[in-house]
Design an enzyme around this catalytic site. Structure first.
Site, PDB file in Angstrom:
ATOM      1  N   LYS A 120     -77.246  -8.438 -13.716  1.00  0.00           N
ATOM      2  CA  LYS A 120     -78.626 -10.616 -12.596  1.00  0.00           C
ATOM      3  C   LYS A 120     -80.003  -9.163 -12.533  1.00  0.00           C
ATOM      4  O   LYS A 120     -81.036 -10.465 -12.677  1.00  0.00           O
ATOM      5  CB  LYS A 120     -78.092 -10.088 -11.571  1.00  0.00           C
ATOM      6  CG  LYS A 120     -76.550 -10.797 -10.981  1.00  0.00           C
ATOM      7  CD  LYS A 120     -76.618 -12.166 -10.370  1.00  0.00           C
ATOM      8  CE  LYS A 120     -75.016 -12.494 -10.423  1.00  0.00           C
ATOM      9  NZ  LYS A 120     -74.513 -13.231  -9.893  1.00  0.00           N
ATOM     10  N   LYS A 202     -67.539 -13.661 -19.959  1.00  0.00           N
ATOM     11  CA  LYS A 202     -67.504 -13.866 -18.934  1.00  0.00           C
ATOM     12  C   LYS A 202     -68.173 -15.704 -18.481  1.00  0.00           C
ATOM     13  O   LYS A 202     -68.899 -15.848 -19.120  1.00  0.00           O
ATOM     14  CB  LYS A 202     -67.852 -13.628 -17.589  1.00  0.00           C
ATOM     15  CG  LYS A 202     -66.574 -13.251 -16.688  1.00  0.00           C
ATOM     16  CD  LYS A 202     -67.187 -12.683 -14.846  1.00  0.00           C
ATOM     17  CE  LYS A 202     -68.204 -13.531 -14.614  1.00  0.00           C
ATOM     18  NZ  LYS A 202     -68.027 -13.625 -12.770  1.00  0.00           N
ATOM     19  N   LYS A 205     -70.162 -19.621 -13.542  1.00  0.00           N
ATOM     20  CA  LYS A 205     -71.177 -20.791 -13.058  1.00  0.00           C
ATOM     21  C   LYS A 205     -72.219 -21.354 -13.402  1.00  0.00           C
ATOM     22  O   LYS A 205     -72.780 -22.026 -12.851  1.00  0.00           O
ATOM     23  CB  LYS A 205     -70.584 -21.142 -11.978  1.00  0.00           C
ATOM     24  CG  LYS A 205     -70.731 -20.107 -10.647  1.00  0.00           C
ATOM     25  CD  LYS A 205     -70.498 -20.082  -9.049  1.00  0.00           C
ATOM     26  CE  LYS A 205     -69.679 -19.068  -8.032  1.00  0.00           C
ATOM     27  NZ  LYS A 205     -70.613 -18.701  -7.781  1.00  0.00           N
TER      28      LYS A 205
HETATM   29  P1  ATP Z   1     -72.400 -16.168 -10.781  1.00  0.00           P
HETATM   30  O1  ATP Z   1     -72.520 -16.999 -11.978  1.00  0.00           O
HETATM   31  O2  ATP Z   1     -73.260 -17.046 -10.131  1.00  0.00           O
HETATM   32  O3  ATP Z   1     -72.631 -15.366 -11.022  1.00  0.00           O
HETATM   33  P2  ATP Z   1     -69.551 -15.840 -11.023  1.00  0.00           P
HETATM   34  O4  ATP Z   1     -69.296 -17.358 -11.199  1.00  0.00           O
HETATM   35  O5  ATP Z   1     -69.229 -14.927 -11.468  1.00  0.00           O
HETATM   36  O6  ATP Z   1     -70.983 -16.562 -10.077  1.00  0.00           O
HETATM   37  P3  ATP Z   1     -68.942 -14.916  -8.454  1.00  0.00           P
HETATM   38  O7  ATP Z   1     -69.455 -16.087  -6.674  1.00  0.00           O
HETATM   39  O8  ATP Z   1     -69.650 -14.053  -8.165  1.00  0.00           O
HETATM   40  O9  ATP Z   1     -68.585 -16.185  -9.329  1.00  0.00           O
HETATM   41  O10 ATP Z   1     -67.082 -15.120  -8.027  1.00  0.00           O
HETATM   42  C1  ATP Z   1     -65.733 -15.237  -7.546  1.00  0.00           C
HETATM   43  C2  ATP Z   1     -65.348 -14.702  -7.683  1.00  0.00           C
HETATM   44  O11 ATP Z   1     -63.929 -15.436  -9.123  1.00  0.00           O
HETATM   45  C3  ATP Z   1     -64.717 -13.371  -7.511  1.00  0.00           C
HETATM   46  O12 ATP Z   1     -63.972 -12.019  -7.330  1.00  0.00           O
HETATM   47  C4  ATP Z   1     -65.119 -12.945  -9.420  1.00  0.00           C
HETATM   48  O13 ATP Z   1     -64.188 -11.492  -9.840  1.00  0.00           O
HETATM   49  C5  ATP Z   1     -64.358 -14.667  -9.590  1.00  0.00           C
HETATM   50  N1  ATP Z   1     -64.901 -14.328 -11.078  1.00  0.00           N
HETATM   51  C6  ATP Z   1     -65.392 -15.171 -11.429  1.00  0.00           C
HETATM   52  N2  ATP Z   1     -65.700 -15.832 -12.530  1.00  0.00           N
HETATM   53  C7  ATP Z   1     -64.506 -15.115 -13.295  1.00  0.00           C
HETATM   54  C8  ATP Z   1     -63.581 -15.338 -14.032  1.00  0.00           C
HETATM   55  N3  ATP Z   1     -64.580 -15.558 -15.434  1.00  0.00           N
HETATM   56  N4  ATP Z   1     -62.698 -14.522 -14.102  1.00  0.00           N
HETATM   57  C9  ATP Z   1     -61.827 -14.225 -13.568  1.00  0.00           C
HETATM   58  N5  ATP Z   1     -62.560 -14.335 -12.050  1.00  0.00           N
HETATM   59  C10 ATP Z   1     -63.856 -14.581 -12.283  1.00  0.00           C
END
Ligand code: ATP
Ligand code: LTN
Length: 339
Positions: A120, A202, A205
């Site tokens: 980040k 990964k 969002k």
């Molecule tokens: P950002 O992109 O804003 O950093 P993010 O999409 O990674 O956010 P988080 O709010 O950080 O989402 O994650 C919420 C939950 O979803 C966490 O438990 C995280 O491990 C899970 N998660 C996020 N992205 C994935 C993915 N691509 N595959 C599986 N689990 C995920």
């Protein structure tokens, strides 16, 4: 003589998702789907992590709105406020109250090893704030406040749960038993859904390219289109090989949607072409998300009910959290009789 009924104390589960944007299929398959599965057997706390979200600059009115929408989405997925405590993190001031104590029990070296911080700060080079750095301490507080045993998360959060264990063990050793030591709960399939455009990173969002992710609220036609465009390779054969990241990702998505193993799915698709894999994966995603989307729309129109769920959730969460804060404040030598 009649035996007294001894109730077995349920173990506790806690997790949260940041309301930084609309949730993706990765959030659902890696985390949210397991929240729902676990609420039956555990004393469950699920929060919208709005305090975490402001480590990256947010628009205030959008953040407020999105936090409520994500709580509604939790419910649309099957989280039941009668069974789980659903709340918004900032409504429970005990998170911030415990944070200082835990900051004083966490090392700079530990925080600088966190991969999410490194990622980040590279992405937001103009705003590397102290909150971004101490974020895992706040996450540790979220978990420890509720004395949670299990933390359902995607694979990327494992490191943060491990740090939580280290901080809790350190505190317990210095001050006497105070916190339960948590364990991550990471699904076998779906723990790391990858970007459809770059299957080596990964699905996120906050990806600027919307073709890289499927939003939980994408229309069926959009889901079909995004999966059709998903990057694969030129081999043409469907095998469960993690090194062939694009195909493996599609197999993971299909398997996680249907609750199958990757090997079962790969056997099902043996001899088929990528087009079939993409179409059937799109069908699986659409039929999983359609009822959630319909229920979400219905819930959003019930503003009063949502408000009531949010207020009750905060009260229930606070009642639990304050007990831990009292205990921890007393241990470090604060006079906590007023809390
Ligand atoms: P950002 O992109 O804003 O950093 P993010 O999409 O990674 O956010 P988080 O709010 O950080 O989402 O994650 C919420 C939950 O979803 C966490 O438990 C995280 O491990 C899970 N998660 C996020 N992205 C994935 C993915 N691509 N595959 C599986 N689990 C995920
Ligand atoms: N850090 C997590 C979101 C999160 C969380 C938590 C997850 C905040 N607090 C407590 C589990 C338990 C993330 O970025 N995905």
């Amino acid at each position: 003589m009649e035996q007294p009924i001894t109730q077995v104390q349920k173990k506790t589960v806690l997790s949260g998702i940041q309301p930084t944007s609309r949730l993706t299929l990765g959030n659902y398959l890696g985390a949210l789907k397991n929240f729902v599965a676990m609420q039956e057997d555990y004393d469950s706390y699920y929060m919208v992590a709005d305090m975490h979200a402001i480590t990256v600059r947010q628009n205030a009115s959008e953040l407020r709105k999105r936090s409520i929408e994500i709580l509604a989405l939790y419910m649309a997925c099957g989280l039941d406020p009668e069974k789980s405590t659903l709340f918004i993190q900032s409504h429970v001031p005990e998170h911030a109250m415990l944070n200082w104590l835990m900051c004083c029990n966490t090392y700079m070296g530990e925080l600088s090893r966190m991969t999410q911080f490194k990622d980040k700060s590279a992405k937001h080079a103009d705003n590397i704030n102290a909150g971004l750095f101490t974020y895992p301490v706040l996450m540790a507080c979220d978990i420890l406040l509720y004395q949670a045993n299990y933390i359902p998360v995607g694979a990327d959060q494992k490191q943060h749960v491990e740090l939580t264990r280290d901080i809790a063990e350190r505190f317990n050793k210095a001050y006497g038993d105070t916190f339960t030591i948590p364990e991550p709960f990471i699904p076998k399939v779906g723990a790391r859904i990858m970007s459809l455009q770059d299957p080596t990173s990964k699905m996120s969002k906050s990806d600027p390219n919307p073709n890289g992710y499927i939003s939980m609220l994408d229309e069926p036609e959009v889901i079909v289109k995004k999966l059709k465009r998903a990057v694969t390779d030129s081999e043409g054969e469907i095998t469960p090989n993690p090194e062939r990241a694009g195909v493996y990702n599609l197999l993971s998505i299909y398997s996680a949607c249907l609750g199958k193993t990757i090997e079962e799915t790969a056997a099902e698709f043996a001899g088929e072409n990528y087009g079939t894999l993409k179409t059937r994966t799109a069908d699986a995603v659409v039929s999983m998300l359609e009822p959630i989307q319909a229920e979400y729309k219905r819930l959003l129109s019930e503003k009063d009910y949502l408000g009531e769920v949010i207020r009750n959730g905060a009260d229930k969460a606070r009642a639990r959290a304050v007990k831990t804060v009292r205990k921890a404040y007393h241990k470090v030598g604060f006079d906590s009789y007023k809390l």
